[in-house]
Design a protein around this motif. Structure first.
Motif, PDB file in Angstrom:
ATOM      1  N   ILE A 141      66.453  12.259  44.858  1.00  0.00           N
ATOM      2  CA  ILE A 141      66.212  11.791  43.495  1.00  0.00           C
ATOM      3  C   ILE A 141      64.998  12.521  42.962  1.00  0.00           C
ATOM      4  O   ILE A 141      63.930  12.504  43.580  1.00  0.00           O
ATOM      5  N   VAL A 142      65.163  13.184  41.824  1.00  0.00           N
ATOM      6  CA  VAL A 142      64.078  13.918  41.189  1.00  0.00           C
ATOM      7  C   VAL A 142      63.968  13.449  39.755  1.00  0.00           C
ATOM      8  O   VAL A 142      64.927  12.935  39.165  1.00  0.00           O
ATOM      9  N   ASP A 143      62.789  13.630  39.180  1.00  0.00           N
ATOM     10  CA  ASP A 143      62.568  13.250  37.788  1.00  0.00           C
ATOM     11  C   ASP A 143      63.303  14.217  36.871  1.00  0.00           C
ATOM     12  O   ASP A 143      63.313  15.432  37.090  1.00  0.00           O
ATOM     13  N   ALA A 191      67.585  20.723  31.610  1.00  0.00           N
ATOM     14  CA  ALA A 191      66.793  19.706  32.309  1.00  0.00           C
ATOM     15  C   ALA A 191      67.181  19.608  33.773  1.00  0.00           C
ATOM     16  O   ALA A 191      66.326  19.442  34.649  1.00  0.00           O
ATOM     17  N   VAL A 192      68.477  19.736  34.083  1.00  0.00           N
ATOM     18  CA  VAL A 192      68.932  19.639  35.483  1.00  0.00           C
ATOM     19  C   VAL A 192      68.409  20.826  36.292  1.00  0.00           C
ATOM     20  O   VAL A 192      67.894  20.669  37.408  1.00  0.00           O
ATOM     21  N   ILE A 193      68.501  22.047  35.737  1.00  0.00           N
ATOM     22  CA  ILE A 193      68.048  23.227  36.478  1.00  0.00           C
ATOM     23  C   ILE A 193      66.525  23.209  36.642  1.00  0.00           C
ATOM     24  O   ILE A 193      65.996  23.556  37.711  1.00  0.00           O
ATOM     25  N   LEU A 224      64.659  23.301  40.277  1.00  0.00           N
ATOM     26  CA  LEU A 224      63.710  24.355  40.637  1.00  0.00           C
ATOM     27  C   LEU A 224      62.310  23.818  40.903  1.00  0.00           C
ATOM     28  O   LEU A 224      61.620  24.274  41.817  1.00  0.00           O
ATOM     29  N   SER A 225      61.869  22.830  40.119  1.00  0.00           N
ATOM     30  CA  SER A 225      60.512  22.313  40.284  1.00  0.00           C
ATOM     31  C   SER A 225      60.374  21.429  41.505  1.00  0.00           C
ATOM     32  O   SER A 225      59.271  21.274  42.034  1.00  0.00           O
ATOM     33  N   GLU A 266      61.573  26.677  47.655  1.00  0.00           N
ATOM     34  CA  GLU A 266      62.637  27.463  48.257  1.00  0.00           C
ATOM     35  C   GLU A 266      63.134  28.562  47.324  1.00  0.00           C
ATOM     36  O   GLU A 266      63.606  29.596  47.795  1.00  0.00           O
ATOM     37  N   LEU A 267      63.073  28.338  46.005  1.00  0.00           N
ATOM     38  CA  LEU A 267      63.596  29.290  45.041  1.00  0.00           C
ATOM     39  C   LEU A 267      62.533  29.617  44.015  1.00  0.00           C
ATOM     40  O   LEU A 267      61.763  28.745  43.600  1.00  0.00           O
TER      41      LEU A 267
END
Length: 472
Positions: free
Chosen positions: A334-336, A345-347, A351-352, A357-358
């Motif tokens: 679960i991420v904000d 917003a999803v990408i 990434l954040s 890792e990326l």
């Protein structure tokens, strides 16, 4: 009738004139005679034996010539273009104590080697090389290692994969931070971005403040680092201005990278090998005192030959033993979720919160604007594509992935700072709505080794919006 006298050609009598000239020039010295090599009766060596003989003779000379001094890495990418000047000030501060200090500056297209010593004379810097001379860099480091007592390493961009691998070999870091609030926050973000490498000893070096402010900055950084990173900071000091220290530039290599020119990584390899030698020498010194001390003798207690009685084992009821529930961390995450467009917003959330890792690339696929390109730690390209409910954008994502496959070499040349490996097959990471996870269209994609499908679902708790990521 008399017979005619034979006429000698000039070739037949030429030695008479040449011998006279030679005798006059050499003073009657004997003529040089070319002698063939004499056979000594030894057997000829094979290619393997000859290589072993050469390596055996050159090995001790090419190996480590002496002890390499301790290495300290300066962490200051948040200072921008001023980090190089602050690293030089730190090297001058170390050299003011009487120790000769070597500074290694590394960037994607730059290698600089300087030495600092306590003196009042300055030397003009040498001309910069247009290419990375592998032999010149190795020889310069070897010669300096005999005289330098301490090394300072400055990596301009720690997010480069080669820089991250290099920082793993250094067991002592110096984090430079300003005394204001923004500088302290930027220093903590830099430290957080490197927390997944390893946990070396970190010293905080403050600039632009007095002793009280420096002590307060260290207290706050140490507090948040202990609380959120479980990484205590070692000590703190202030960066002083030192003038009675001379700086000598030993070697400078700078290449001008254009799009058709691939990145040259030879300077990273040279410094990495040098740091591995320095770290192996430190580990051997730490292990030497332990090997010299004999192990303590342990006296075994005397055991009387008496009959042992079996102690009664108390009975344990099954009702009191309850197995602890196991939670799989990799099952979901679960991420904000931020505001704005769903795909962006999803990408951004993935990434954040990807634990470094990326690293996102500035290049976007022209056929699908909602896709992003990123580079992993293995230097492989990865495309992140968000598919909205209904799987209508699946064809556009496939076209964007095909474009990345065909142009990965051009992308690697256009972004030399990411050190992309075009020989590896790029990955495709599809973020699909959870309602479409069981669609028959996705079944052929799951069989591919380079395609990863991950489902997402928006969740709410209180006034916050989050993103639930699950593996398909």
């Amino acid at each position: 009738m008399d017979s005619p006298t034979p006429k000698n050609s000039l070739r037949d009598i030429g030695h008479l004139f040449l011998s006279g000239v030679r005798d006059r020039q050499t003073g009657g010295a004997p003529r040089p005679v070319r002698r063939p090599p004499q056979a000594n009766g030894e057997a000829e060596l094979s290619a393997e034996e000859f290589q072993q003989m050469i390596l055996g003779q050159a090995g001790p000379q090419q190996g480590p010539s002496g002890h390499i001094g301790p290495v300290t890495a300066v962490i200051a990418p948040h200072l921008g273009s001023g980090q190089a000047e602050h690293a030089r000030r730190y090297a001058r501060q170390l050299a003011a104590a009487g120790t000769r200090v070597g500074l290694i500056e590394l960037d994607v297209s730059e290698f600089r080697l300087c030495v600092f010593e306590k003196a009042a004379t300055w030397e003009a810097p040498p001309e910069e090389c247009a290419v990375f001379d592998h032999r010149a860099m190795v020889e310069a480091l070897e010669e300096m290692s005999a005289d330098v007592g301490q090394w300072v390493l400055l990596v301009a961009n720690p997010r480069v994969p080669e820089a991250r691998e290099l920082l793993k070999l250094v067991d002592r870091w110096v984090l430079i931070s300003a005394c204001d609030h923004d500088g302290m926050v930027a220093a903590y973000r830099t430290l957080k971005g490197l927390s997944d490498l390893h946990r070396p000893e970190v010293e905080v070096l403050t600039i632009g403040g007095d002793t009280a402010q420096a002590r307060e900055v260290f207290r706050k950084l140490d507090s948040v680092s202990r609380q959120f990173l479980s990484w205590p900071l070692a000590a703190h000091s202030m960066l002083a201005h030192v003038t009675a220290v001379a700086e000598h530039q030993v070697l400078a290599c700078h290449t001008i990278l254009d799009k058709p020119q691939p990145a040259d990584m030879s300077h990273w390899q040279v410094v990495t090998a040098f740091m591995e030698r320095a770290r192996s020498g430190d580990l051997q010194e730490q292990a030497a005192p332990a090997e010299q001390q004999p192990p303590p003798k342990v006296q075994e207690p005397c055991r009387p030959a008496a009959q042992t009685k079996e102690m009664p084992v108390p009975a344990v009821t099954a009702a009191k033993i309850q197995p602890e529930p196991t939670v799989k961390d990799d099952a979901y995450e679960i991420v904000d979720l931020g505001e704005g467009d769903l795909a962006a917003a999803v990408i951004d959330a993935v990434l954040s919160h990807g634990r470094g890792e990326l690293a996102e690339c500035p290049v976007r696929p022209p056929s699908y604007g909602d896709a992003r390109l990123a580079v992993g730690r293995d230097r492989r390209l990865t495309m992140l594509a968000v598919i909205r409910p209904g799987l209508a954008e699946l064809g556009a994502a496939a076209s964007a992935y095909q474009w990345m496959l065909e142009n990965r070499s051009l992308i690697a040349m256009a972004l030399p700072q990411f050190s992309i490996d075009p020989m590896q097959t790029p990955r495709l990471r599809l973020l699909v709505d959870q309602a479409d996870a069981k669609a028959s269209t996705l079944h052929p994609l799951l069989a591919g080794a380079t395609v990863e499908v991950q489902t997402y679902r928006r969740v709410r708790w209180g006034q916050r919006t989050g993103l639930l990521l699950e593996a398909a």
